[in-house]
Design a protein around this motif. Structure first.
Motif, PDB file in Angstrom:
ATOM      1  N   UNK A 142     -24.768 -14.196  26.404  1.00 47.53           N
ATOM      2  CA  UNK A 142     -23.757 -15.155  25.600  1.00 47.53           C
ATOM      3  C   UNK A 142     -22.515 -13.975  25.152  1.00 47.53           C
ATOM      4  N   UNK A 143     -23.219 -12.762  23.983  1.00 53.63           N
ATOM      5  CA  UNK A 143     -22.517 -12.050  23.599  1.00 53.63           C
ATOM      6  C   UNK A 143     -20.681 -11.525  24.194  1.00 53.63           C
ATOM      7  N   UNK A 144     -21.318 -11.106  25.523  1.00 53.62           N
ATOM      8  CA  UNK A 144     -20.658 -10.744  26.515  1.00 53.62           C
ATOM      9  C   UNK A 144     -19.780 -12.022  27.048  1.00 53.62           C
ATOM     10  N   UNK A 145     -20.131 -12.548  26.858  1.00 55.26           N
ATOM     11  CA  UNK A 145     -18.608 -13.709  27.117  1.00 55.26           C
ATOM     12  C   UNK A 145     -18.050 -14.336  24.927  1.00 55.26           C
ATOM     13  N   UNK A 146     -18.909 -13.995  24.568  1.00 54.47           N
ATOM     14  CA  UNK A 146     -18.060 -14.022  23.051  1.00 54.47           C
ATOM     15  C   UNK A 146     -16.554 -13.396  22.930  1.00 54.47           C
ATOM     16  N   UNK A 147     -17.883 -11.364  23.417  1.00 53.15           N
ATOM     17  CA  UNK A 147     -15.614 -10.549  22.956  1.00 53.15           C
ATOM     18  C   UNK A 147     -15.150 -10.072  24.105  1.00 53.15           C
ATOM     19  N   UNK A 148     -15.423 -11.603  25.254  1.00 54.44           N
ATOM     20  CA  UNK A 148     -14.469 -11.574  26.494  1.00 54.44           C
ATOM     21  C   UNK A 148     -14.444 -10.413  27.180  1.00 54.44           C
ATOM     22  N   UNK A 149     -15.596  -9.901  27.752  1.00 57.95           N
ATOM     23  CA  UNK A 149     -15.889  -8.859  28.501  1.00 57.95           C
ATOM     24  C   UNK A 149     -15.844  -8.959  29.904  1.00 57.95           C
ATOM     25  N   UNK A 150     -16.746  -9.991  29.991  1.00 60.96           N
ATOM     26  CA  UNK A 150     -16.281 -10.538  31.801  1.00 60.96           C
ATOM     27  C   UNK A 150     -14.847 -11.396  31.750  1.00 60.96           C
ATOM     28  N   UNK A 151     -14.865 -10.663  33.029  1.00 59.80           N
ATOM     29  CA  UNK A 151     -13.395 -11.311  33.117  1.00 59.80           C
ATOM     30  C   UNK A 151     -13.304 -12.416  34.885  1.00 59.80           C
ATOM     31  N   UNK A 152     -13.862 -11.908  35.479  1.00 58.31           N
ATOM     32  CA  UNK A 152     -13.910 -12.173  36.956  1.00 58.31           C
ATOM     33  C   UNK A 152     -16.196 -12.913  37.252  1.00 58.31           C
ATOM     34  N   UNK A 153     -16.120 -13.763  37.652  1.00 62.06           N
ATOM     35  CA  UNK A 153     -17.414 -14.234  38.375  1.00 62.06           C
ATOM     36  C   UNK A 153     -17.504 -14.782  39.568  1.00 62.06           C
ATOM     37  N   UNK A 154     -17.890 -14.549  40.451  1.00 59.62           N
ATOM     38  CA  UNK A 154     -18.660 -14.529  42.054  1.00 59.62           C
ATOM     39  C   UNK A 154     -20.154 -15.178  41.645  1.00 59.62           C
ATOM     40  N   UNK A 155     -19.932 -16.786  42.115  1.00 60.94           N
ATOM     41  CA  UNK A 155     -21.930 -17.125  42.149  1.00 60.94           C
ATOM     42  C   UNK A 155     -22.546 -17.963  43.362  1.00 60.94           C
ATOM     43  N   UNK A 156     -22.878 -17.745  43.592  1.00 59.24           N
ATOM     44  CA  UNK A 156     -23.716 -18.757  44.342  1.00 59.24           C
ATOM     45  C   UNK A 156     -24.174 -20.067  43.592  1.00 59.24           C
ATOM     46  N   UNK A 157     -24.449 -21.425  44.211  1.00 56.79           N
ATOM     47  CA  UNK A 157     -25.232 -22.183  43.491  1.00 56.79           C
ATOM     48  C   UNK A 157     -25.641 -23.259  44.095  1.00 56.79           C
TER      49      UNK A 157
END
Length: 313
Positions: A177-192
């Protein structure tokens, strides 16, 4: 044998290599990848090979590529890495909270997960071969959170995550969550999973991932539904089977990215191109003068890149 297949087999290797090198993604990569800023790409569930779809980042010398796979035998390819990017391996599993967890090793090890397989009554008639899952062997393993896994890599760089962990994809993201709070994560590819009752107990579902990521400022760019394999190989070709899972691509919204440093916006441009969103990428270059200027200062011929993109639209 079809005529096209026959011609491909007869073509000399030099011609095949030329054609591969001149695909649109490779032409774009030659223009863009050498000039990208430092980024961190985390491939979680990285068995056997890196996905060439991530060409823009794999070909970038400033990419720090982390292959995460607890089965060390499945990531031997990092020892003979052929890409310009910088590779490292993490042979510890990832989880939401880290610490000691139980890994459920399925009979075919690519189905292994921190979640146990559970074939509910509603799914029993749909499973072709239980031998894929069973017998299951339990193994206690050490796990890290996503943030812990990237500790030691560039502390300020944008992060891209590819997840294929048999049901724990969403929980791994929720543990960052703190990576998201700091907008570090920009793109995600995921299986679901798309199942009402997933085959791995307590799997995060696609709708839950979408809801969570929208709350973090992301948008869904692409979804590829994956239907279940038909039980009978002799069935008619134009028939439906139930939707089993999907591959989904999420990216930070442009209005959110607008407030981030130019390196983050430039990496978002590369993520658009990784996923063949040429119109999005061209719009970015045409309207964000700072991104175009940044690439120019890094040696990129922006006009040549735009010319290539226009041929794709």
């Amino acid at each position: 044998m079809s005529l096209g297949l026959a011609l491909r087999r007869l073509a000399p290797q030099s011609l095949k290599h030329f054609l591969r090198q001149n695909t649109l993604p490779r032409r774009i990569s030659r223009q863009l990848s050498p000039h990208l800023p430092t980024v961190v790409c985390v491939d979680v569930g990285a068995s056997y090979y890196p996905h060439a779809k991530w060409l823009q980042f794999l070909n970038a010398p400033n990419t720090q590529w982390l292959a995460v796979e607890p089965n060390e035998a499945n990531i031997g390819y990092v020892k003979s890495w052929i890409w310009p990017s910088q590779v490292s391996a993490c042979t510890t599993g990832l989880s939401r909270d880290g610490g000691i967890q139980t890994l459920y090793v399925t009979n075919v090890d690519t189905g292994s997960s921190l979640l146990p397989p559970e074939i509910t009554p509603s799914m029993q008639h749909r499973i072709i071969d239980l031998n894929y899952f069973f017998p299951v062997t339990e193994r206690r393993i050490e796990t890290l959170t996503l943030a812990q896994a990237i500790d030691g890599l560039s502390a300020n760089a944008p992060v891209f995550v590819k997840l294929d962990t048999q049901g724990t994809e969403l929980s791994i993201l929720q543990g960052a969550q703190h990576l998201f709070d700091n907008h570090r994560i920009v793109g995600i590819e995921m299986e679901s999973t798309m199942l009402a009752q997933p085959l791995m107990k307590n799997s995060g579902k696609f709708w839950q991932a979408s809801e969570y990521l929208e709350e973090q400022g992301f948008e869904l760019l692409h979804i590829k539904p994956i239907a279940a394999v038909a039980r009978s190989p002799k069935g008619r070709p134009h028939r439906n089977t139930f939707v089993n899972e999907c591959d989904a691509v999420f990216a930070l919204r442009r209005d959110v990215a607008a407030g981030l440093p130019v390196e983050f916006r430039t990496s978002l441009l590369a993520f658009y191109l990784t996923n063949l969103f040429y119109e999005e990428a061209m719009s970015f270059l045409e309207h964000d003068n700072n991104v175009a200027a940044f690439l120019g200062t890094q040696g990129c011929n922006v006009n040549a890149l735009l010319a290539i993109l226009r041929t794709a639209i």
